[in-house]
Design a protein around this motif. Structure first.
Motif, PDB file in Angstrom:
ATOM      1  N   VAL A 202       0.859  -1.183   0.000  1.00 28.46           N
ATOM      2  CA  VAL A 202       0.000   0.000   0.000  1.00 28.46           C
ATOM      3  C   VAL A 202       0.898   1.236   0.000  1.00 28.46           C
ATOM      4  CG1 VAL A 202      -1.733   1.314   1.277  1.00 28.46           C
ATOM      5  CG2 VAL A 202      -1.871  -1.192   1.193  1.00 28.46           C
ATOM      6  N   ALA A 203       0.659   2.137  -0.932  1.00 25.71           N
ATOM      7  CA  ALA A 203       1.510   3.324  -1.084  1.00 25.71           C
ATOM      8  C   ALA A 203       1.223   4.357  -0.001  1.00 25.71           C
ATOM      9  CB  ALA A 203       1.298   3.943  -2.460  1.00 25.71           C
ATOM     10  N   HIS A 204       2.281   4.972   0.500  1.00 24.12           N
ATOM     11  CA  HIS A 204       2.164   6.040   1.486  1.00 24.12           C
ATOM     12  C   HIS A 204       3.151   7.148   1.139  1.00 24.12           C
ATOM     13  CE1 HIS A 204      -0.358   3.735   4.319  1.00 24.12           C
ATOM     14  NE2 HIS A 204       0.366   2.692   3.939  1.00 24.12           N
ATOM     15  N   SER A 205       2.737   8.386   1.392  1.00 25.35           N
ATOM     16  CA  SER A 205       3.630   9.516   1.171  1.00 25.35           C
ATOM     17  C   SER A 205       3.113  10.700   1.985  1.00 25.35           C
ATOM     18  CB  SER A 205       3.701   9.878  -0.323  1.00 25.35           C
ATOM     19  OG  SER A 205       4.790  10.734  -0.572  1.00 25.35           O
ATOM     20  N   ASP A 206       3.838  11.795   1.977  1.00 28.78           N
ATOM     21  CA  ASP A 206       3.404  12.999   2.679  1.00 28.78           C
ATOM     22  C   ASP A 206       3.917  14.236   1.938  1.00 28.78           C
ATOM     23  OD1 ASP A 206       6.130  13.242   3.375  1.00 28.78           O
ATOM     24  OD2 ASP A 206       5.818  12.212   5.279  1.00 28.78           O
ATOM     25  N   ARG A 207       3.589  15.398   2.458  1.00 32.97           N
ATOM     26  CA  ARG A 207       3.954  16.640   1.774  1.00 32.97           C
ATOM     27  C   ARG A 207       5.469  16.831   1.708  1.00 32.97           C
ATOM     28  NH1 ARG A 207      -0.720  21.081   3.141  1.00 32.97           N
ATOM     29  NH2 ARG A 207      -2.461  19.619   3.176  1.00 32.97           N
ATOM     30  N   GLU A 208       6.159  16.393   2.756  1.00 34.47           N
ATOM     31  CA  GLU A 208       7.618  16.502   2.742  1.00 34.47           C
ATOM     32  C   GLU A 208       8.200  15.673   1.599  1.00 34.47           C
ATOM     33  OE1 GLU A 208      11.512  15.668   5.609  1.00 34.47           O
ATOM     34  OE2 GLU A 208       9.491  15.421   6.402  1.00 34.47           O
ATOM     35  N   ASN A 209       7.634  14.478   1.377  1.00 30.42           N
ATOM     36  CA  ASN A 209       8.087  13.646   0.263  1.00 30.42           C
ATOM     37  C   ASN A 209       7.847  14.334  -1.079  1.00 30.42           C
ATOM     38  OD1 ASN A 209       8.831  11.710   2.069  1.00 30.42           O
ATOM     39  ND2 ASN A 209       7.500  10.106   1.283  1.00 30.42           N
ATOM     40  N   LEU A 210       6.713  15.020  -1.197  1.00 31.55           N
ATOM     41  CA  LEU A 210       6.415  15.722  -2.445  1.00 31.55           C
ATOM     42  C   LEU A 210       7.454  16.810  -2.708  1.00 31.55           C
ATOM     43  CD1 LEU A 210       4.764  16.396  -4.912  1.00 31.55           C
ATOM     44  CD2 LEU A 210       3.127  17.610  -3.468  1.00 31.55           C
ATOM     45  N   LEU A 211       7.812  17.542  -1.668  1.00 33.30           N
ATOM     46  CA  LEU A 211       8.820  18.590  -1.827  1.00 33.30           C
ATOM     47  C   LEU A 211      10.186  17.987  -2.161  1.00 33.30           C
ATOM     48  CD1 LEU A 211       7.869  20.993   1.114  1.00 33.30           C
ATOM     49  CD2 LEU A 211       7.240  21.167  -1.298  1.00 33.30           C
ATOM     50  N   LEU A 212      10.517  16.847  -1.540  1.00 36.24           N
ATOM     51  CA  LEU A 212      11.774  16.168  -1.862  1.00 36.24           C
ATOM     52  C   LEU A 212      11.777  15.690  -3.310  1.00 36.24           C
ATOM     53  CD1 LEU A 212      12.333  14.040   1.383  1.00 36.24           C
ATOM     54  CD2 LEU A 212      13.736  15.954   0.603  1.00 36.24           C
ATOM     55  N   ALA A 213      10.623  15.170  -3.760  1.00 32.39           N
ATOM     56  CA  ALA A 213      10.517  14.696  -5.141  1.00 32.39           C
ATOM     57  C   ALA A 213      10.664  15.859  -6.120  1.00 32.39           C
ATOM     58  CB  ALA A 213       9.184  13.987  -5.352  1.00 32.39           C
ATOM     59  N   LEU A 214       9.990  16.971  -5.839  1.00 32.68           N
ATOM     60  CA  LEU A 214      10.108  18.146  -6.707  1.00 32.68           C
ATOM     61  C   LEU A 214      11.538  18.668  -6.740  1.00 32.68           C
ATOM     62  CD1 LEU A 214       6.855  20.067  -5.715  1.00 32.68           C
ATOM     63  CD2 LEU A 214       7.346  19.069  -7.955  1.00 32.68           C
ATOM     64  N   ASN A 215      12.179  18.669  -5.575  1.00 36.74           N
ATOM     65  CA  ASN A 215      13.561  19.139  -5.529  1.00 36.74           C
ATOM     66  C   ASN A 215      14.474  18.214  -6.338  1.00 36.74           C
ATOM     67  OD1 ASN A 215      15.538  21.055  -4.208  1.00 36.74           O
ATOM     68  ND2 ASN A 215      16.417  19.102  -3.572  1.00 36.74           N
ATOM     69  N   GLY A 216      14.218  16.894  -6.242  1.00 33.79           N
ATOM     70  CA  GLY A 216      15.004  15.957  -7.033  1.00 33.79           C
ATOM     71  C   GLY A 216      14.835  16.190  -8.525  1.00 33.79           C
ATOM     72  N   VAL A 217      13.614  16.500  -8.935  1.00 33.48           N
ATOM     73  CA  VAL A 217      13.329  16.750 -10.351  1.00 33.48           C
ATOM     74  C   VAL A 217      14.068  17.987 -10.853  1.00 33.48           C
ATOM     75  CG1 VAL A 217      11.531  17.506 -11.960  1.00 33.48           C
ATOM     76  CG2 VAL A 217      11.112  15.564 -10.446  1.00 33.48           C
TER      77      VAL A 217
END
Length: 284
Positions: A202-217
């Protein structure tokens, strides 16, 4: 519904303009001189003004399909409605980078709902839709796996999952924000680690992960994109259980990209799925 599609700001702007002109007009000419001598006619005049505001807002949205947040030289940040894959395929500027959010183990098995215990990638997620699209293009799962594995050769996993007999996924888990470039034709898909699978997949994530993903991109694109156009979907609104609605995701993504605009080289477009037009307005 109208405000959701065209944006409250646009509608209010047109209402202000139309009623402002009306206010100036009636300051010089009385309503009686205009033939509006009874209440019924005055109500009809009001409805006509609202209609003109709606028409103006509609024309504004039709003529200006993209909202531009900022532009500087050859770089800009825009938003539009559409289908992510069609938008990338039909990109007029030639080569582009298209972000696809995936899980931190970069799984490639797409399972139909209810087909097995603890299914892996959902066919309804962007991750699953991308995998299906690649197979339609003639790429086997083995080839996709090989190319992802090769791209991760120099990336150290943060952990290695224990794999019981019935385990079907990949065991190497990589940091949130890890980006794997996957080129097909004129498009380089940026597979970006966003969500983590638990023991039941089951997938889990949070807003911090979204910001980390955007920063990685943006870090990857800044160093490797060579100024090509970047296409980003809304993320965190679906199966990642992030708890973001579409408006929240759109606001978070565009705000982050604006804050880090110095790292955005080329034209960046946030694509909101056209079927979600009633859930978020790109004009507000």
């Amino acid at each position: 519904m109208f405000a959701a599609i065209f944006g409250e700001a646009v509608f209010v702007k047109w209402c202000g303009g139309v009623f402002g002109i009306w206010g100036v007009l009636v300051s010089f000419i009385s309503l009686d001189d205009l033939g509006l001598s009874n209440t019924c006619l005055k109500i009809m005049a009001l409805l006509v003004l609202l209609f003109l505001s709606c028409v103006g807002s509609t024309a504004h949205a039709a003529l200006k399909r993209n909202r531009e947040f900022w532009s500087c030289g050859s770089s800009s940040l825009q938003a539009c409605y559409g289908d992510l894959f069609s938008f990338a395929d039909d990109f007029e500027g030639g080569h582009c980078c298209c972000v696809i959010p995936v899980n931190t183990t970069f799984d490639t098995v797409v399972d139909k709902p209810g087909s097995c215990m603890h299914p892996l990638v959902s066919p309804f997620s962007l991750h699953g839709l991308w995998l299906s699209k690649m197979q339609e293009r003639g790429l086997s799962v083995a080839e996709i796996d090989r190319r992802i594995y090769d791209a991760l050769t120099d990336v150290d996993p943060v952990s290695v999952k224990t794999a019981p007999v019935e385990f079907r996924g990949k065991t190497n888990e990589y940091p949130v924000g890890t980006v794997v470039p996957f080129s097909v034709g004129n498009i380089t898909y940026l597979l970006t680690a966003l969500s983590q699978f638990d023991g039941r997949n089951v997938a889990h994530s949070d807003r911090e992960n979204l910001l980390l993903a955007l920063n990685g991109v943006i870090e990857f694109h800044d160093g490797n994109g060579q100024g090509c156009n970047l296409v980003i979907p809304l993320m965190g609104t679906g199966l990642s259980r992030m708890g973001l609605d579409h408006k929240g995701s759109f606001s978070l993504i565009t705000s982050f990209l604006t804050l880090h605009r110095d790292k955005l080289i080329g034209h960046t477009t946030v694509v909101v799925y056209s079927g979600d037009v009633d859930k978020v307005s790109i004009w507000d």
